[in-house]
Motif scaffolding. Structure first.
Motif, short mmCIF file in Angstrom:
data_model
loop_
_atom_site.label_atom_id
_atom_site.label_comp_id
_atom_site.label_asym_id
_atom_site.label_seq_id
_atom_site.Cartn_x
_atom_site.Cartn_y
_atom_site.Cartn_z
N CYS A 31 -10.38 9.46 11.17
CA CYS A 31 -10.98 10.21 10.06
C CYS A 31 -11.43 9.24 8.96
CB CYS A 31 -9.96 11.20 9.51
SG CYS A 31 -10.61 12.32 8.27
N ALA A 32 -10.61 8.26 8.66
CA ALA A 32 -10.97 7.28 7.63
C ALA A 32 -12.19 6.46 8.06
CB ALA A 32 -9.78 6.37 7.36
N GLN A 33 -12.22 6.09 9.32
CA GLN A 33 -13.37 5.32 9.81
C GLN A 33 -14.64 6.14 9.78
OE1 GLN A 33 -12.09 3.97 13.69
NE2 GLN A 33 -10.96 2.23 12.87
N GLN A 34 -14.55 7.40 10.17
CA GLN A 34 -15.72 8.28 10.19
C GLN A 34 -16.32 8.44 8.80
OE1 GLN A 34 -14.91 12.20 11.70
NE2 GLN A 34 -16.98 12.92 11.41
N MET A 88 -9.20 9.52 0.50
CA MET A 88 -8.61 10.48 1.42
C MET A 88 -7.15 10.70 1.05
SD MET A 88 -8.43 10.50 5.60
CE MET A 88 -7.52 8.96 5.76
N LEU A 89 -6.77 11.98 0.91
CA LEU A 89 -5.39 12.34 0.66
C LEU A 89 -4.74 12.75 1.98
CD1 LEU A 89 -6.62 12.48 -2.21
CD2 LEU A 89 -5.09 14.41 -2.67
N VAL A 90 -3.59 12.18 2.28
CA VAL A 90 -2.86 12.52 3.51
C VAL A 90 -1.67 13.38 3.11
CG1 VAL A 90 -1.67 11.64 5.54
CG2 VAL A 90 -3.58 10.35 4.55
N PRO A 91 -1.58 14.60 3.64
CA PRO A 91 -0.57 15.55 3.16
C PRO A 91 0.84 15.22 3.63
CG PRO A 91 -1.73 16.45 5.05
CD PRO A 91 -2.43 15.17 4.71
N PRO A 92 1.84 15.80 2.97
CA PRO A 92 3.21 15.74 3.48
C PRO A 92 3.30 16.44 4.83
CG PRO A 92 3.13 16.59 1.23
CD PRO A 92 1.74 16.60 1.75
N LEU A 93 4.45 16.33 5.47
CA LEU A 93 4.62 16.91 6.79
C LEU A 93 5.45 18.19 6.74
CD1 LEU A 93 5.41 13.64 8.80
CD2 LEU A 93 3.17 14.67 8.31
N PHE A 94 5.14 19.09 7.69
CA PHE A 94 5.91 20.31 7.92
C PHE A 94 5.99 21.20 6.67
CE2 PHE A 94 7.80 16.92 10.69
CZ PHE A 94 7.16 17.32 11.84
N ASP A 95 7.17 21.73 6.37
CA ASP A 95 7.27 22.70 5.28
C ASP A 95 7.04 22.06 3.91
OD1 ASP A 95 9.64 21.32 5.87
OD2 ASP A 95 10.89 22.78 4.83
N GLU A 96 7.17 20.74 3.81
CA GLU A 96 6.88 20.09 2.53
C GLU A 96 5.41 20.24 2.16
OE1 GLU A 96 8.22 16.10 2.13
OE2 GLU A 96 10.35 16.63 2.28
N MET A 97 4.54 20.31 3.16
CA MET A 97 3.12 20.52 2.88
C MET A 97 2.91 21.88 2.24
SD MET A 97 -0.02 19.82 2.77
CE MET A 97 -1.64 20.57 2.82
N ASN A 98 3.58 22.89 2.74
CA ASN A 98 3.43 24.23 2.17
C ASN A 98 3.89 24.27 0.72
OD1 ASN A 98 2.53 25.21 4.66
ND2 ASN A 98 4.61 25.63 5.36
N ARG A 99 4.97 23.58 0.42
CA ARG A 99 5.50 23.59 -0.94
C ARG A 99 4.62 22.80 -1.92
NH1 ARG A 99 10.65 22.36 1.83
NH2 ARG A 99 11.78 24.31 2.12
#
Length: 205
Positions: A61-64, A1-12
């Motif tokens: 999510c990881a448990q599921q 599982m990849l966990v994304p960056p937060l806020f505008d860093e995710m968009n970039r």
């Protein structure tokens, strides 16, 4: 599982993350990238979400999906702290306060261009009183306070990866550019390839 960056860093960094997933698939490593509550098509508004909500959602999510290996990026590392039994690959982790200050400085600069004299202390007081919009994200008081206090996690089984240009402590340094600092969303094929290669090696039994 990849966990994304937060806020505008995710968009970039979205294109880079997709490229990483495609590279992993080419070496028969399956992956998925969940959306955090309050982002994208979420049914809950971001201003109602807390850091605790994100941590619980990622853990559930990881448990599921019976996930034992988690790769988190930048501020995404702040959401995996409840998963102590998982193995963690963490790319360029950052404190919550650092993320907030970056967005607050951007708002201060934008306000100044509009003739407003706003300071970081003013924005902090606004965030304590109610939701505050930063870089297009409406952040509630609880999320702001929790992020402001959130430090880089120190998990039992973790691998910290940073760029070669970053002198902070790391288990591995890889070539590439700091996409989260770009003015617009961008990609870096060398970075995506290096990340995918290191993750693939890391998950080997």
């Amino acid at each position: 599982m990849l966990v994304p960056p937060l806020f505008d860093e995710m968009n970039r960094m979205r294109k880079m993350l997709v490229d990483v997933m495609r590279s992993l698939q080419s070496v028969e490593v399956s992956s998925f990238l969940p959306d955090l509550p309050g982002t994208n098509e979420s049914l809950i508004a971001l201003e109602q979400v807390t850091l605790t909500d994100w941590q619980k959602a990622i853990e559930a999510c990881a448990q599921q999906h019976d996930i034992s290996h988690v790769a988190s990026f930048r501020g995404g590392a702040l959401t995996v702290t409840a998963m102590e039994n998982a193995r963690h690959w963490i790319f360029s982790p950052v404190k919550g306060a650092t993320l907030l200050r970056t967005m607050m400085r951007t708002k201060v600069a934008a306000d100044r261009e509009s003739g407003l004299n706003t300071g970081l202390a003013d924005l902090t007081r606004q965030a304590e009183a109610g939701p505050l919009e930063l870089a297009g994200n409406v952040i509630g008081s609880d999320l702001f306070a929790q992020l402001n206090a959130a430090d880089i996690p120190h998990l039992q089984n973790q691998r910290i990866v940073r760029l070669e240009s970053d002198n902070k402590p790391a288990d591995m340094q890889i070539p590439g550019s700091a996409l989260w600092l770009r003015a617009e969303p961008d990609d870096d094929s060398a970075l995506s390839s290096a990340i995918a290669q290191d993750i693939a090696e890391w998950i080997k039994p």
